[in-house]
Design a protein around this motif. Sequence first.
Motif: not given
Length: 396
Positions: A68-75
């Motif tokens: 989950f690249p985008l979700a993890v990076t945003l978090t």
Amino acid sequence: MNMDVAPRLEWWQQAWRLAAAVAVGVLPWLTTGVVLHQHGVGTGSWWFIGDPLVALGCLTALLWRRRFPLAVTLTVAIASTASALATGALLMALVSISTRRRPVEIGIVVLAFVAASQFAVGLYPVPNSPGSLWLRLAFPALTAGIAVAAGMAIGARRVEVRSLRDRAESAEREQAARAAQARALERNRIAREMHDVLAHRISLVAMQAGVLDHRGNLTAEENRVLVRGIADGSHQALEELRDVLGVLRSDPGDPEPPQPSFDSIPALVDDARASGLDVTFTSTMTGTPSEAVGRTCYRVVQEGLTNAAKHAPGAPVHLTLEGTAGDTVRVAVHNAAGPRDHRTGAPPPASGFGLLGLTERVTLAGGSLAHHPTPDRGYVLTVRIPWPKHGNEKRA
């Protein structure tokens, strides 16, 4: 192939990267504690407990950054603004998503990080800290820009390496295909040579055996001559077959056995005459053609004599060679109908590939082949082959 998919990492690769993120985060965390202490501001429970817990959560989230690249990076980008120890996790997340080289994703993450950092400045109130807005925006933006640039470079390198690997695999497949094609061509050439060699010898042997079986009025000397001819023909067929098969067992660098040439045609005619074939040989060649043309002429004569011995044993055969350098070579093999007293009860075996292979050989040499029955119930084979002056012929 999806060029955005990063290579799969082993557990030890994941472990050392997370350890590196922790090591990077320790320095700003300790620096923050020292600065707060120098300015007489107590670090409090947040620096001892809250900051490390947030960093631990960010490091744990990084384990799912490839799924989950985008979700993890945003978090991680938003949460890391509340933890100095999570700086390494932030940089790792930004580099990881930047390797995908998707501007929209990178822009969303950078904006979220810069915006969240403005609300986290109150966690560590340092006296005399820069108060202007553009300074507060410039520092996180610069930090994110450095991480994004590094990730973009890594992503470009991965694409390049993957492209080189794909090109290498494609080159290997093409090389394998060319090798398979070369092996097929070599098998076809060897099969053609085996047919040319064996068909001629076995046809002469079959013709002599047919005469020996059909005619009962032969003298003892004539019988001995025919039997000796059968034995010699069989021995020569085995020797020539051994030479051809030797090519299959030899190394690619070994020289090939000598191939028949134009100068071998008279010996071929004498051999056919010794086997009982009535051959009339006429040659008006004005010179000796090149190796390729001469070898093709030899195979044409050999196939013509072989067919005459098979289908018209005992019939007179007229062989004609005509040609001039710079023009064409004409080879004609004409046989009349076989006499009745030479016909046996069983027809000779026929492969059905003699004229087919000869047509292919002549075509490769740039020539043409024609064959048809004659009004006297005979048969004629005619071949025309270009005879260049400078010997630029194709290998046949």
